[in-house]
Structures are given as structure tokens and as C-alpha cells.
Design a protein around this motif. Sequence first.
Motif, PDB file in Angstrom:
ATOM      1  N   ASP A  92       0.838  -1.203   0.000  1.00  0.00           N
ATOM      2  CA  ASP A  92       0.000   0.000   0.000  1.00  0.00           C
ATOM      3  C   ASP A  92       0.871   1.251   0.000  1.00  0.00           C
ATOM      4  O   ASP A  92       1.926   1.288   0.643  1.00  0.00           O
ATOM      5  N   ASP A  93       0.438   2.258  -0.711  1.00  0.00           N
ATOM      6  CA  ASP A  93       1.093   3.576  -0.765  1.00  0.00           C
ATOM      7  C   ASP A  93       2.488   3.543  -1.392  1.00  0.00           C
ATOM      8  O   ASP A  93       3.261   4.496  -1.222  1.00  0.00           O
ATOM      9  N   SER A 110      -3.525   5.109  -4.255  1.00  0.00           N
ATOM     10  CA  SER A 110      -2.256   4.550  -3.807  1.00  0.00           C
ATOM     11  C   SER A 110      -2.428   3.148  -3.209  1.00  0.00           C
ATOM     12  O   SER A 110      -1.501   2.607  -2.627  1.00  0.00           O
ATOM     13  N   ASN A 111      -3.653   2.595  -3.353  1.00  0.00           N
ATOM     14  CA  ASN A 111      -3.850   1.193  -2.962  1.00  0.00           C
ATOM     15  C   ASN A 111      -5.041   0.614  -3.743  1.00  0.00           C
ATOM     16  O   ASN A 111      -5.881   1.377  -4.236  1.00  0.00           O
ATOM     17  N   ARG A 113      -7.804  -0.801  -2.918  1.00  0.00           N
ATOM     18  CA  ARG A 113      -9.159  -0.522  -2.413  1.00  0.00           C
ATOM     19  C   ARG A 113      -9.722   0.762  -3.016  1.00  0.00           C
ATOM     20  O   ARG A 113     -10.899   0.839  -3.352  1.00  0.00           O
TER      21      ARG A 113
END
Length: 141
Positions: A92-93, A110-111, A113
Motif C-alpha cells: 500500500d502507498d 495509492s492502494n 481498495r
Amino acid sequence: MGETRSIDIFQLLLESSGRKRRRSEVLSSLGIKEHFIDGDIEIDKRTCRGVDCQLCIKVCPTNALYWGYGQINIIKDLCIHCTACVLICMVDDCIKVTRKRANNKVESFSNPRQVFRLLQSIGSEKRLGIVNRIFQSRRFS
Ligand code: SF4
Ligand code: SF4
């Protein structure tokens, strides 16, 4: 007295329009259509799994990402901000994609989701549009 540096704005405009032209030439030769009027991509090299991963390179439709000098590198002029790399990245990110739509709406991912959420809301809007059209056609028939 300090020397004043002048900026040649016309030269800058010329350079940026040439760059835009080259970019669209390269993308159209790849058969790729741009959907966003502007955007950016950053990769956090500190959290990237690097040589053990390279998944983002495999999914990128324009070859904007490549492995070199022991790290992931980006050719920003080739990135169409599709977010495929954000979806596949396991950290993530690590990859951040920002893009601007034709209506000037700015989106940032940035992820995975965040990408799924957008896809879901687009799907919901489409379904709502279909329901509204059916409802309207029944009202006036
Ligand atoms: S997918 Fe993410 S973690 Fe893997 S190489 Fe690309 S940026 Fe690094
Ligand atoms: S956003 Fe799409 S085009 Fe840009 S680097 Fe990622 S996968 Fe490639």
C-alpha cells in the motif's frame, strides 16, 4: 546587485507542446487512447519490493515502467494513469497515481481498495442510469 534570471516563457511553452506531441505520437503508435487530460505517478523506492516483485512492470500496458540501476524506473511520458500498477502492487502507498478527468475532477490512488471503490461507484452510477431510463420510459408510455 544580484543578477535577475529571466525565464523564456515562449521557449517553455514550445518545449512542453513538443513533448505533448511526441507523447501522443508514441501512444497512438501503440494503439493506446488517453482517457485523462493530466496526471502523475510516483513510486516510493523505500517500500518497493524491487527485484523480488516487478509485478507493476508486467501489467503496465504502455511499458512506462522498467527495471534498471537496481530499481523500478518510470518513463512518465508513457504513463496513461490507468492505475493497473496500483491494483497489482502488494505494498500500500508504494505507487501513487494522480489523474485529472475531462471535467477537471482530480483522482488519487495509492492502494487497490481506492481503485475498486471508484470502479464500484462507476458501476453503481451506470446501473442507476439504466434504472432511471427504464423508469422514465414507463412513465411516458
Ligand atoms: S508492484 Fe509495487 S512492490 Fe512490486 S516492484 Fe512494483 S512498485 Fe515495487
Ligand atoms: S498507471 Fe498504468 S500506464 Fe502508468 S505506470 Fe501504472 S500501469 Fe503503467
